[in-house]
Structures are given as structure tokens and as C-alpha cells.
Design a protein around this motif. Structure first.
Motif, PDB file in Angstrom:
ATOM      1  N   VAL A  53       0.842  -1.203   0.000  1.00  0.00           N
ATOM      2  CA  VAL A  53       0.000   0.000   0.000  1.00  0.00           C
ATOM      3  C   VAL A  53       0.875   1.250   0.000  1.00  0.00           C
ATOM      4  O   VAL A  53       0.656   2.197  -0.755  1.00  0.00           O
ATOM      5  CB  VAL A  53      -0.937  -0.007   1.226  1.00  0.00           C
ATOM      6  CG1 VAL A  53      -1.612   1.359   1.389  1.00  0.00           C
ATOM      7  CG2 VAL A  53      -1.991  -1.090   1.064  1.00  0.00           C
ATOM      8  N   GLN A  54       1.924   1.206   0.872  1.00  0.00           N
ATOM      9  CA  GLN A  54       2.828   2.358   0.966  1.00  0.00           C
ATOM     10  C   GLN A  54       3.509   2.616  -0.375  1.00  0.00           C
ATOM     11  O   GLN A  54       3.570   3.754  -0.866  1.00  0.00           O
ATOM     12  CB  GLN A  54       3.873   2.082   2.058  1.00  0.00           C
ATOM     13  CG  GLN A  54       4.895   3.187   2.240  1.00  0.00           C
ATOM     14  CD  GLN A  54       4.291   4.430   2.857  1.00  0.00           C
ATOM     15  OE1 GLN A  54       3.216   4.350   3.454  1.00  0.00           O
ATOM     16  NE2 GLN A  54       4.937   5.554   2.687  1.00  0.00           N
ATOM     17  N   SER A  55       3.991   1.481  -0.953  1.00  0.00           N
ATOM     18  CA  SER A  55       4.682   1.589  -2.238  1.00  0.00           C
ATOM     19  C   SER A  55       3.751   2.130  -3.311  1.00  0.00           C
ATOM     20  O   SER A  55       4.116   3.032  -4.072  1.00  0.00           O
ATOM     21  CB  SER A  55       5.204   0.214  -2.643  1.00  0.00           C
ATOM     22  OG  SER A  55       5.671   0.242  -3.962  1.00  0.00           O
ATOM     23  N   HIS A  56       2.531   1.578  -3.336  1.00  0.00           N
ATOM     24  CA  HIS A  56       1.568   2.026  -4.358  1.00  0.00           C
ATOM     25  C   HIS A  56       1.158   3.474  -4.113  1.00  0.00           C
ATOM     26  O   HIS A  56       0.955   4.227  -5.062  1.00  0.00           O
ATOM     27  CB  HIS A  56       0.346   1.107  -4.359  1.00  0.00           C
ATOM     28  CG  HIS A  56       0.617  -0.195  -5.038  1.00  0.00           C
ATOM     29  ND1 HIS A  56      -0.351  -1.045  -5.469  1.00  0.00           N
ATOM     30  CD2 HIS A  56       1.786  -0.782  -5.372  1.00  0.00           C
ATOM     31  CE1 HIS A  56       0.197  -2.104  -6.039  1.00  0.00           C
ATOM     32  NE2 HIS A  56       1.495  -1.958  -5.974  1.00  0.00           N
ATOM     33  N   THR A  57       1.040   3.821  -2.830  1.00  0.00           N
ATOM     34  CA  THR A  57       0.680   5.202  -2.514  1.00  0.00           C
ATOM     35  C   THR A  57       1.748   6.164  -3.007  1.00  0.00           C
ATOM     36  O   THR A  57       1.459   7.176  -3.654  1.00  0.00           O
ATOM     37  CB  THR A  57       0.497   5.363  -0.988  1.00  0.00           C
ATOM     38  OG1 THR A  57      -0.498   4.439  -0.552  1.00  0.00           O
ATOM     39  CG2 THR A  57       0.066   6.775  -0.634  1.00  0.00           C
ATOM     40  N   GLU A  58       3.032   5.793  -2.715  1.00  0.00           N
ATOM     41  CA  GLU A  58       4.133   6.655  -3.175  1.00  0.00           C
ATOM     42  C   GLU A  58       4.163   6.722  -4.699  1.00  0.00           C
ATOM     43  O   GLU A  58       4.374   7.786  -5.289  1.00  0.00           O
ATOM     44  CB  GLU A  58       5.463   6.120  -2.642  1.00  0.00           C
ATOM     45  CG  GLU A  58       5.620   6.336  -1.140  1.00  0.00           C
ATOM     46  CD  GLU A  58       6.845   5.638  -0.586  1.00  0.00           C
ATOM     47  OE1 GLU A  58       7.543   4.959  -1.384  1.00  0.00           O
ATOM     48  OE2 GLU A  58       7.107   5.759   0.620  1.00  0.00           O
ATOM     49  N   GLN A  59       3.937   5.539  -5.322  1.00  0.00           N
ATOM     50  CA  GLN A  59       3.935   5.490  -6.796  1.00  0.00           C
ATOM     51  C   GLN A  59       2.812   6.360  -7.358  1.00  0.00           C
ATOM     52  O   GLN A  59       3.013   7.113  -8.315  1.00  0.00           O
ATOM     53  CB  GLN A  59       3.741   4.035  -7.232  1.00  0.00           C
ATOM     54  CG  GLN A  59       4.125   3.780  -8.674  1.00  0.00           C
ATOM     55  CD  GLN A  59       4.018   2.300  -9.017  1.00  0.00           C
ATOM     56  OE1 GLN A  59       3.876   1.466  -8.134  1.00  0.00           O
ATOM     57  NE2 GLN A  59       4.111   1.989 -10.279  1.00  0.00           N
ATOM     58  N   ALA A  60       1.630   6.214  -6.719  1.00  0.00           N
ATOM     59  CA  ALA A  60       0.478   6.994  -7.188  1.00  0.00           C
ATOM     60  C   ALA A  60       0.736   8.485  -7.006  1.00  0.00           C
ATOM     61  O   ALA A  60       0.411   9.293  -7.886  1.00  0.00           O
ATOM     62  CB  ALA A  60      -0.772   6.586  -6.415  1.00  0.00           C
ATOM     63  N   GLU A  61       1.349   8.838  -5.861  1.00  0.00           N
ATOM     64  CA  GLU A  61       1.641  10.254  -5.632  1.00  0.00           C
ATOM     65  C   GLU A  61       2.636  10.778  -6.658  1.00  0.00           C
ATOM     66  O   GLU A  61       2.500  11.896  -7.179  1.00  0.00           O
ATOM     67  CB  GLU A  61       2.199  10.442  -4.219  1.00  0.00           C
ATOM     68  CG  GLU A  61       1.117  10.338  -3.142  1.00  0.00           C
ATOM     69  CD  GLU A  61       1.700  10.398  -1.743  1.00  0.00           C
ATOM     70  OE1 GLU A  61       2.950  10.391  -1.616  1.00  0.00           O
ATOM     71  OE2 GLU A  61       0.919  10.444  -0.779  1.00  0.00           O
ATOM     72  N   ALA A  62       3.644   9.917  -6.959  1.00  0.00           N
ATOM     73  CA  ALA A  62       4.643  10.322  -7.961  1.00  0.00           C
ATOM     74  C   ALA A  62       3.995  10.501  -9.323  1.00  0.00           C
ATOM     75  O   ALA A  62       4.277  11.481 -10.035  1.00  0.00           O
ATOM     76  CB  ALA A  62       5.753   9.277  -8.044  1.00  0.00           C
ATOM     77  N   GLN A  63       3.103   9.554  -9.658  1.00  0.00           N
ATOM     78  CA  GLN A  63       2.416   9.650 -10.953  1.00  0.00           C
ATOM     79  C   GLN A  63       1.543  10.896 -11.003  1.00  0.00           C
ATOM     80  O   GLN A  63       1.507  11.609 -12.012  1.00  0.00           O
ATOM     81  CB  GLN A  63       1.555   8.404 -11.184  1.00  0.00           C
ATOM     82  CG  GLN A  63       2.377   7.201 -11.643  1.00  0.00           C
ATOM     83  CD  GLN A  63       1.503   5.980 -11.895  1.00  0.00           C
ATOM     84  OE1 GLN A  63       0.360   5.940 -11.455  1.00  0.00           O
ATOM     85  NE2 GLN A  63       2.052   4.997 -12.580  1.00  0.00           N
ATOM     86  N   ALA A  64       0.842  11.128  -9.875  1.00  0.00           N
ATOM     87  CA  ALA A  64      -0.030  12.306  -9.826  1.00  0.00           C
ATOM     88  C   ALA A  64       0.794  13.581  -9.996  1.00  0.00           C
ATOM     89  O   ALA A  64       0.396  14.511 -10.711  1.00  0.00           O
ATOM     90  CB  ALA A  64      -0.778  12.345  -8.500  1.00  0.00           C
ATOM     91  N   LYS A  65       1.975  13.594  -9.355  1.00  0.00           N
ATOM     92  CA  LYS A  65       2.846  14.775  -9.458  1.00  0.00           C
ATOM     93  C   LYS A  65       3.307  14.969 -10.901  1.00  0.00           C
ATOM     94  O   LYS A  65       3.288  16.088 -11.434  1.00  0.00           O
ATOM     95  CB  LYS A  65       4.050  14.590  -8.529  1.00  0.00           C
ATOM     96  CG  LYS A  65       4.900  15.831  -8.390  1.00  0.00           C
ATOM     97  CD  LYS A  65       6.091  15.569  -7.489  1.00  0.00           C
ATOM     98  CE  LYS A  65       7.003  16.794  -7.451  1.00  0.00           C
ATOM     99  NZ  LYS A  65       8.249  16.510  -6.734  1.00  0.00           N
ATOM    100  N   THR A  66       3.714  13.834 -11.522  1.00  0.00           N
ATOM    101  CA  THR A  66       4.169  13.903 -12.920  1.00  0.00           C
ATOM    102  C   THR A  66       3.061  14.401 -13.834  1.00  0.00           C
ATOM    103  O   THR A  66       3.275  15.268 -14.681  1.00  0.00           O
ATOM    104  CB  THR A  66       4.623  12.500 -13.381  1.00  0.00           C
ATOM    105  OG1 THR A  66       5.639  12.052 -12.500  1.00  0.00           O
ATOM    106  CG2 THR A  66       5.174  12.561 -14.805  1.00  0.00           C
ATOM    107  N   ILE A  67       1.855  13.828 -13.636  1.00  0.00           N
ATOM    108  CA  ILE A  67       0.712  14.225 -14.486  1.00  0.00           C
ATOM    109  C   ILE A  67       0.410  15.713 -14.299  1.00  0.00           C
ATOM    110  O   ILE A  67       0.170  16.442 -15.258  1.00  0.00           O
ATOM    111  CB  ILE A  67      -0.525  13.370 -14.135  1.00  0.00           C
ATOM    112  CG1 ILE A  67      -0.302  11.934 -14.624  1.00  0.00           C
ATOM    113  CG2 ILE A  67      -1.791  13.941 -14.743  1.00  0.00           C
ATOM    114  CD1 ILE A  67      -1.299  10.937 -14.090  1.00  0.00           C
TER     115      ILE A  67
END
Lengths: 165, 71
Positions: free
Chosen positions: A84-98
């Protein structure tokens, strides 16, 4: 003493005889029934002991299984948490990139829009200036046409011939 | 051959001046044309080369200068 015993019906011979009988019966029972009973009891005791040991072993095994289950659950929870933590960080990174890409695209569109508007404005101003120049030339042509008679035309030719030298 | 365009029929003295100025030989053929679009002045074409002394030509040069200043 004997008189007393006799008065109460005590017979010594009978007592001895009974005692001997009792002992014989006791020995026989000891050899037969008591032995089997003792053996049965011993076997029973052994069975109970084994049952208790089995129960202890089962309980120990159950405890081990329980510990293993708890460990598995704990590990699963940790892994799930990590995922969950990993996916959350990944999702946050993706959201930031987008978000950054969207900002860049928006800036580009804005800049292109500004440039387009500026070019349109510049083109319009140039077109107006050209039209103004055309109108000025046209007006001058009309004025000259009206005022240029043969005499003036002759003067124009003379001047040209002088200038072309 | 030499061609002289003008808005009116030129006087003899004007023709002589033009011939003299453009060094036209005596036996060289000269063609005259009337073109009112010139507004005034003359346009001379000699040996494939054009010499524009018309009012229209001067106005066109002025238009080019104005365009150049605009852009």
C-alpha cells in the motif's frame, strides 16, 4: 479367657481355618484376577499417560501452528502495508508527474495563444498600414490625374530625361 | 527597336530629346504607344531593358517604400 471367647461363640479352629482359606483365596486371586486387573490398570495408566502426552504434543503443535499463523498474518499485514505504501508513493509520484505535465501543456497552450493573438494583431496592423498606404497612393494618383495636363506632363518628361543622365 | 510609351502623343522636340538621351540611331525603328495608365511621364524599352519615367512608376516605387516602412 477361653471361657469368655467360647461364651461369645468364638471358635479358634474355625478362625484358623477361615484365615487359611482366606489366604489361599487371596493367593489365587493374586495369581489370577488381581494380576489381570493390575495389568489392566497398568495398561490403562499407560494409555492415559500416552493420551496425556499426545494431548500435550497436540497442544504444543497447536501452539506452534498458532504462532506460525500469527507470524504469517503479521508478515502478510506488513507486506500489505508495504505494498500500500509503495503504491501510494507510486500513485503520488504519478499524480505529481501528471500535474507537472498538465502545467507544462497549459503553459504551452497559453504561450501559443499569446503568440497567435500577437501575430494576428501584428498582421492586422500591417494590413491596415498597407491599406492606408494603398489608399494614399490611390488618392495621390487621382489628384495627379486631375491636375496633370500636357504642359505638366512635358515638364515631368523633361525632368526624367535630366535625372536619367 | 525602341518603344516609347506615354499618355499622349509626344511633340517632335520631346521625341528628339528622348532619342538623344537614349542614344537611338537614326535608322533605328521607334515604336510609340499611348497608355493612360501611366498617368504621366514616359516608359522607354530599349534592347530588352525598361526605363520607367512614368508617374505611375514613381508612385509604385513610393508604395514599395511605404510597405517597407510598414513591415
Amino acid at each position: 479367657m477361653e471361657a469368655v471367647l467360647e461364651s461369645i461363640g468364638f471358635n479358634g479352629t474355625a478362625v484358623i481355618f477361615s484365615t487359611v482359606n482366606f489366604l489361599i483365596v487371596l493367593v489365587i486371586l493374586q495369581k489370577t484376577l488381581f494380576g489381570r486387573v493390575g495389568k489392566s490398570l497398568s495398561e490403562r495408566k499407560e494409555k492415559i499417560r500416552k493420551s496425556l502426552e499426545d494431548a500435550e504434543r497436540v497442544e504444543a503443535k497447536m501452539n506452534a501452528i498458532e504462532e506460525e499463523r500469527a507470524t504469517i498474518i503479521k508478515n502478510a499485514n506488513r507486506e500489505a502495508s508495504d505494498i500500500v505504501q509503495s503504491h501510494t508513493e507510486q500513485a503520488e509520484a504519478q499524480a505529481k508527474t501528471i500535474k507537472e505535465e498538465a502545467q507544462v501543456a497549459a503553459d504551452k497552450i497559453t504561450e501559443e495563444g499569446k503568440m497567435k493573438v500577437e501575430k494576428e494583431r501584428s498582421d492586422m496592423v500591417d494590413r491596415l498600414k498597407k491599406e492606408t498606404a494603398d489608399l494614399a497612393i490611390l488618392a495621390t494618383e487621382k489628384i495627379i490625374e486631375e491636375k496633370l495636363d500636357a504642359k505638366k506632363d512635358k515638364a515631368v518628361i523633361e525632368k526624367y530625361l535630366k535625372d536619367v543622365k | 527597336m525602341i518603344t516609347i510609351k506615354s499618355i499622349r502623343k509626344l511633340e517632335k522636340s520631346e521625341i528628339e530629346s528622348i532619342k538623344k538621351e537614349f542614344k537611338v540611331e537614326k535608322d533605328q525603328e521607334v515604336k510609340f504607344e499611348i497608355d493612360e495608365k501611366l498617368i504621366g511621364g514616359i516608359v522607354v524599352r530599349k534592347d530588352g531593358e525598361m526605363f520607367d519615367g512614368s508617374v505611375k512608376g514613381q508612385l509604385e516605387k513610393l508604395r514599395e517604400k511605404l510597405y517597407a516602412r510598414v513591415i
